[in-house]
Design a protein around this motif. Sequence first.
Motif, PDB file in Angstrom:
ATOM      1  N   LEU A  29       0.926  -1.016   0.104  1.00  0.00           N
ATOM      2  CA  LEU A  29      -0.078  -0.085   0.130  1.00  0.00           C
ATOM      3  C   LEU A  29       0.996   1.391   0.043  1.00  0.00           C
ATOM      4  O   LEU A  29       1.746   1.190   0.649  1.00  0.00           O
ATOM      5  N   LEU A  30       0.475   2.175  -0.792  1.00  0.00           N
ATOM      6  CA  LEU A  30       1.322   3.558  -0.698  1.00  0.00           C
ATOM      7  C   LEU A  30       0.298   4.526  -0.774  1.00  0.00           C
ATOM      8  O   LEU A  30      -0.799   4.810  -1.312  1.00  0.00           O
ATOM      9  N   PRO A  31       0.621   5.462   0.136  1.00  0.00           N
ATOM     10  CA  PRO A  31      -0.238   6.871   0.501  1.00  0.00           C
ATOM     11  C   PRO A  31      -0.238   7.836  -0.696  1.00  0.00           C
ATOM     12  O   PRO A  31       0.969   7.517  -1.680  1.00  0.00           O
ATOM     13  N   THR A  62      -7.992   2.563  -1.037  1.00  0.00           N
ATOM     14  CA  THR A  62      -8.427   2.342   0.291  1.00  0.00           C
ATOM     15  C   THR A  62      -8.130   3.567   1.296  1.00  0.00           C
ATOM     16  O   THR A  62      -7.574   4.477   0.918  1.00  0.00           O
ATOM     17  N   PRO A  63      -8.740   3.474   2.646  1.00  0.00           N
ATOM     18  CA  PRO A  63      -8.710   4.490   3.204  1.00  0.00           C
ATOM     19  C   PRO A  63      -7.267   4.946   3.620  1.00  0.00           C
ATOM     20  O   PRO A  63      -7.151   6.267   4.110  1.00  0.00           O
ATOM     21  N   HIS A  64      -6.180   4.334   3.252  1.00  0.00           N
ATOM     22  CA  HIS A  64      -5.133   4.433   3.843  1.00  0.00           C
ATOM     23  C   HIS A  64      -4.121   4.682   2.463  1.00  0.00           C
ATOM     24  O   HIS A  64      -2.987   5.202   2.717  1.00  0.00           O
ATOM     25  N   GLY A  65      -4.777   4.784   1.331  1.00  0.00           N
ATOM     26  CA  GLY A  65      -3.813   4.888   0.240  1.00  0.00           C
ATOM     27  C   GLY A  65      -4.100   4.011  -0.868  1.00  0.00           C
ATOM     28  O   GLY A  65      -5.397   3.603  -1.023  1.00  0.00           O
TER      29      GLY A  65
END
Length: 261
Positions: A29-31, A62-65
């Motif tokens: 996952l990457l912001p 996603t909510p985080h990236g």
Amino acid sequence: MGGTEDAELETVLGKAVAILRAFGSDDRLLPLAELVRRTGLSKGTAHRVAADLVRHRLLEKTPHGYRLSGGLFELGMRAATERTLLEVAMPFLQDLYERTHETVHLGTREGTEVVYVAKIGGHRQAPSPSRTGGRMPMHCTAIGKALLAHAAPEIRTAVLTGPLHRRTPHTVVAPGLLEQQLDRVLETGLAYEREESTPGLLCVAAPVLDPGSGAILAAVSVTGPVGRFRPESHATAVRAAATALGSTLARRPGGVSAPPS
């Protein structure tokens, strides 16, 4: 960034590719801020292009990236060379796993790196940095040495004269010693790694060659932990699997192309 990369980022496709390639093999996952940092794009541009990629199922928000989405997997499985190689190789890899009950890899060369096309491991597999679709430097892996030994002279020279990164205290970083190992691979048909990519990991690999032309198509390896695994005891099985796979690929209509120089 250099001139060529700057020019590529001027196109919509170039921006999209830059975002997709910002994900490394270990990234889940990457912001958005990290995508901006890695690509050099403005925040607004990165956000807009990422949204387009989400709509086309190449990214998932996603909510985080952001993370890579299933659409990329679907496209990747349509890549003719890799798909053919994987389809033909899988029975040989499964047989090799059943013989050894250790982690089995199939890899190809891209540039001066190994790209892992497949990985089969059971419940007791040793911790390994490799993963399907991931990359590793050729000089510190058995599968990479098998590929490098049979690569074009300019590829071998590029690796031997380039920086040989020391991943562990056992990594071979002396060009002369590495060249001796590569020559040994050509003589014996086997390559070894002894804790050179990861502490506690041993590996034996063999090249998959076209029996007619001698061109390198891929390489197969078996990996296990220090203490339990003796790579020499699996050398015959690895070499036999690689030879059989090469012969089968050569008989297949269209075959599999050797990696470009």
